[in-house]
Design a protein around this motif. Structure first.
Motif, PDB file in Angstrom:
ATOM      1  N   THR A 175      30.763  98.048  47.942  1.00  0.00           N
ATOM      2  CA  THR A 175      31.286  96.676  47.854  1.00  0.00           C
ATOM      3  C   THR A 175      30.187  95.660  48.138  1.00  0.00           C
ATOM      4  O   THR A 175      30.134  94.601  47.493  1.00  0.00           O
ATOM      5  N   VAL A 176      29.306  95.985  49.065  1.00  0.00           N
ATOM      6  CA  VAL A 176      28.201  95.084  49.394  1.00  0.00           C
ATOM      7  C   VAL A 176      27.210  95.024  48.239  1.00  0.00           C
ATOM      8  O   VAL A 176      26.726  93.954  47.853  1.00  0.00           O
ATOM      9  N   ARG A 177      26.911  96.187  47.663  1.00  0.00           N
ATOM     10  CA  ARG A 177      25.978  96.218  46.529  1.00  0.00           C
ATOM     11  C   ARG A 177      26.540  95.452  45.337  1.00  0.00           C
ATOM     12  O   ARG A 177      25.821  94.716  44.659  1.00  0.00           O
ATOM     13  N   MET A 178      27.831  95.627  45.081  1.00  0.00           N
ATOM     14  CA  MET A 178      28.469  94.919  43.959  1.00  0.00           C
ATOM     15  C   MET A 178      28.377  93.409  44.149  1.00  0.00           C
ATOM     16  O   MET A 178      28.061  92.664  43.213  1.00  0.00           O
ATOM     17  N   GLU A 179      28.643  92.948  45.377  1.00  0.00           N
ATOM     18  CA  GLU A 179      28.582  91.516  45.643  1.00  0.00           C
ATOM     19  C   GLU A 179      27.157  90.992  45.507  1.00  0.00           C
ATOM     20  O   GLU A 179      26.930  89.911  44.944  1.00  0.00           O
ATOM     21  N   ALA A 180      26.175  91.759  45.990  1.00  0.00           N
ATOM     22  CA  ALA A 180      24.789  91.328  45.885  1.00  0.00           C
ATOM     23  C   ALA A 180      24.368  91.172  44.422  1.00  0.00           C
ATOM     24  O   ALA A 180      23.749  90.168  44.050  1.00  0.00           O
ATOM     25  N   TRP A 181      24.711  92.152  43.602  1.00  0.00           N
ATOM     26  CA  TRP A 181      24.331  92.063  42.190  1.00  0.00           C
ATOM     27  C   TRP A 181      25.117  90.977  41.459  1.00  0.00           C
ATOM     28  O   TRP A 181      24.586  90.321  40.553  1.00  0.00           O
ATOM     29  N   ARG A 182      26.356  90.753  41.856  1.00  0.00           N
ATOM     30  CA  ARG A 182      27.113  89.640  41.260  1.00  0.00           C
ATOM     31  C   ARG A 182      26.415  88.322  41.562  1.00  0.00           C
ATOM     32  O   ARG A 182      26.245  87.476  40.679  1.00  0.00           O
ATOM     33  N   ARG A 183      25.970  88.174  42.814  1.00  0.00           N
ATOM     34  CA  ARG A 183      25.291  86.943  43.208  1.00  0.00           C
ATOM     35  C   ARG A 183      23.920  86.805  42.515  1.00  0.00           C
ATOM     36  O   ARG A 183      23.509  85.697  42.166  1.00  0.00           O
ATOM     37  N   ILE A 184      23.237  87.919  42.320  1.00  0.00           N
ATOM     38  CA  ILE A 184      21.975  87.864  41.587  1.00  0.00           C
ATOM     39  C   ILE A 184      22.221  87.316  40.183  1.00  0.00           C
ATOM     40  O   ILE A 184      21.449  86.505  39.665  1.00  0.00           O
ATOM     41  N   GLY A 185      23.319  87.762  39.579  1.00  0.00           N
ATOM     42  CA  GLY A 185      23.660  87.302  38.236  1.00  0.00           C
ATOM     43  C   GLY A 185      23.937  85.814  38.154  1.00  0.00           C
ATOM     44  O   GLY A 185      23.723  85.188  37.115  1.00  0.00           O
ATOM     45  N   THR A 186      24.405  85.222  39.253  1.00  0.00           N
ATOM     46  CA  THR A 186      24.746  83.791  39.231  1.00  0.00           C
ATOM     47  C   THR A 186      23.686  82.899  39.875  1.00  0.00           C
ATOM     48  O   THR A 186      23.553  81.729  39.497  1.00  0.00           O
ATOM     49  N   ASP A 187      22.933  83.432  40.849  1.00  0.00           N
ATOM     50  CA  ASP A 187      22.060  82.575  41.653  1.00  0.00           C
ATOM     51  C   ASP A 187      20.564  82.749  41.405  1.00  0.00           C
ATOM     52  O   ASP A 187      19.762  82.024  41.998  1.00  0.00           O
ATOM     53  N   LEU A 188      20.181  83.701  40.567  1.00  0.00           N
ATOM     54  CA  LEU A 188      18.761  83.895  40.272  1.00  0.00           C
ATOM     55  C   LEU A 188      18.455  83.360  38.881  1.00  0.00           C
ATOM     56  O   LEU A 188      19.028  83.820  37.890  1.00  0.00           O
ATOM     57  N   ASP A 189      17.568  82.385  38.815  1.00  0.00           N
ATOM     58  CA  ASP A 189      17.143  81.785  37.554  1.00  0.00           C
ATOM     59  C   ASP A 189      16.346  82.828  36.761  1.00  0.00           C
ATOM     60  O   ASP A 189      15.289  83.280  37.207  1.00  0.00           O
ATOM     61  N   LEU A 190      16.846  83.196  35.586  1.00  0.00           N
ATOM     62  CA  LEU A 190      16.181  84.238  34.799  1.00  0.00           C
ATOM     63  C   LEU A 190      14.801  83.811  34.314  1.00  0.00           C
ATOM     64  O   LEU A 190      13.921  84.660  34.119  1.00  0.00           O
ATOM     65  N   GLN A 191      14.591  82.503  34.137  1.00  0.00           N
ATOM     66  CA  GLN A 191      13.255  82.047  33.741  1.00  0.00           C
ATOM     67  C   GLN A 191      12.272  82.249  34.881  1.00  0.00           C
ATOM     68  O   GLN A 191      11.131  82.682  34.678  1.00  0.00           O
ATOM     69  N   LYS A 192      12.718  81.977  36.114  1.00  0.00           N
ATOM     70  CA  LYS A 192      11.854  82.236  37.273  1.00  0.00           C
ATOM     71  C   LYS A 192      11.606  83.732  37.417  1.00  0.00           C
ATOM     72  O   LYS A 192      10.503  84.148  37.783  1.00  0.00           O
ATOM     73  N   LEU A 193      12.631  84.540  37.145  1.00  0.00           N
ATOM     74  CA  LEU A 193      12.463  85.995  37.213  1.00  0.00           C
ATOM     75  C   LEU A 193      11.395  86.446  36.228  1.00  0.00           C
ATOM     76  O   LEU A 193      10.553  87.298  36.552  1.00  0.00           O
ATOM     77  N   ALA A 194      11.411  85.872  35.038  1.00  0.00           N
ATOM     78  CA  ALA A 194      10.399  86.218  34.032  1.00  0.00           C
ATOM     79  C   ALA A 194       9.005  85.799  34.507  1.00  0.00           C
ATOM     80  O   ALA A 194       8.025  86.511  34.291  1.00  0.00           O
ATOM     81  N   ASN A 195       8.935  84.647  35.177  1.00  0.00           N
ATOM     82  CA  ASN A 195       7.638  84.144  35.644  1.00  0.00           C
ATOM     83  C   ASN A 195       7.062  84.974  36.788  1.00  0.00           C
ATOM     84  O   ASN A 195       5.845  85.020  36.971  1.00  0.00           O
ATOM     85  N   LEU A 196       7.939  85.618  37.579  1.00  0.00           N
ATOM     86  CA  LEU A 196       7.446  86.374  38.731  1.00  0.00           C
ATOM     87  C   LEU A 196       7.271  87.864  38.432  1.00  0.00           C
ATOM     88  O   LEU A 196       6.905  88.638  39.309  1.00  0.00           O
ATOM     89  N   SER A 197       7.522  88.264  37.194  1.00  0.00           N
ATOM     90  CA  SER A 197       7.407  89.685  36.856  1.00  0.00           C
ATOM     91  C   SER A 197       6.435  89.899  35.689  1.00  0.00           C
ATOM     92  O   SER A 197       6.258  89.039  34.839  1.00  0.00           O
ATOM     93  N   THR A 198       5.789  91.057  35.710  1.00  0.00           N
ATOM     94  CA  THR A 198       4.912  91.461  34.611  1.00  0.00           C
ATOM     95  C   THR A 198       5.346  92.851  34.153  1.00  0.00           C
ATOM     96  O   THR A 198       5.932  93.622  34.928  1.00  0.00           O
TER      97      THR A 198
END
Length: 225
Positions: A175-198
């Motif tokens: 339940t904790v993992r599900m909530e964390a990933w749900r929040r990642i889906g809503t609260d993490l800017d995918l453009q920033k994610l692209a900028n911080l990953s290679t």
């Protein structure tokens, strides 16, 4: 690119996120989200004051800065690499400080500088972060890049009511993992994610591993199998 695993280990991919995005988040980004949720539950909201992120240019730190920025926090990013200052401000850091400010043996109590923190370093860094946390604040601890020891005193806990929140990403209930990933889906800017990953190929893993150990890698590295 397929694996047979226990079903209980699996969490559905958040809507709007690709498998590549999920691997860019990885364990580090998921752990960062657990830290943010723990701070929120302790009442560390943006209105309470600044939040420090240690090891800010690393995997946990980069995602933590990105998420906290999206949620409106004033972020103090601590890093040992001054060249990464612009990278961290682009992710949303309000201030960037040198890790040297937190690397020396800590006083029992120091000047109050932040309401909370996300720490992936441990040792003297975590001790200093605790000593500088304001009354009633909290620090989420999830890493040991600087060492497993914690050379601190009880002073921050019994004189300022500071709480140390332990973050475990491995055995967290589903339940904790599900909530964390749900929040990642809503609260993490995918453009920033692209900028911080290679992205690297399978044949680049050994070189990347050396760079990680030597502290030359920032953000996240995704391996294209």
């Amino acid at each position: 690119e397929r694996a047979r695993v226990k079903g209980d280990w699996l969490v559905p991919l958040p809507q709007g996120m690709s498998p590549h995005d999920a691997m860019a988040v990885g364990t580090a980004g998921y752990t960062a989200m657990l830290c943010v949720i723990a701070l929120e539950r302790h009442g560390i909201v943006p209105e309470r004051g600044p939040v420090v992120v240690t090891g800010a240019a690393g995997g946990v730190g980069s995602v933590a800065v990105s998420i906290l920025s999206s949620l409106g926090y004033h972020i103090v990013a601590s890093t040992g690499r001054s060249a990464e200052s612009s990278y961290l401000t682009d992710l949303g850091a309000s201030e960037v400080i040198s890790r040297d400010e937190l690397a020396q043996p800590a006083k029992p109590l120091a000047k109050e500088r932040w309401a909370g923190g996300v720490d992936a370093v441990g040792s003297h860094t975590l001790a200093n972060v605790l000593s500088m946390t304001s009354y009633g604040g909290a620090v989420a601890a999830c890493g040991l890049a600087g060492g497993m020891d914690l050379p601190t005193s009880v002073a921050p806990f019994i004189l300022r009511g500071v709480c140390l929140l332990g973050i475990d990403s491995v055995m967290a209930p589903k339940t904790v993992r599900m909530e964390a990933w749900r929040r990642i889906g809503t609260d993490l800017d995918l453009q920033k994610l692209a900028n911080l990953s290679t992205t690297i190929g399978f044949d680049g893993i050994i070189d990347a591993a050396h760079d990680i150990v030597e502290g030359k890698v920032r953000g996240r590295v995704v391996v294209d199998m």
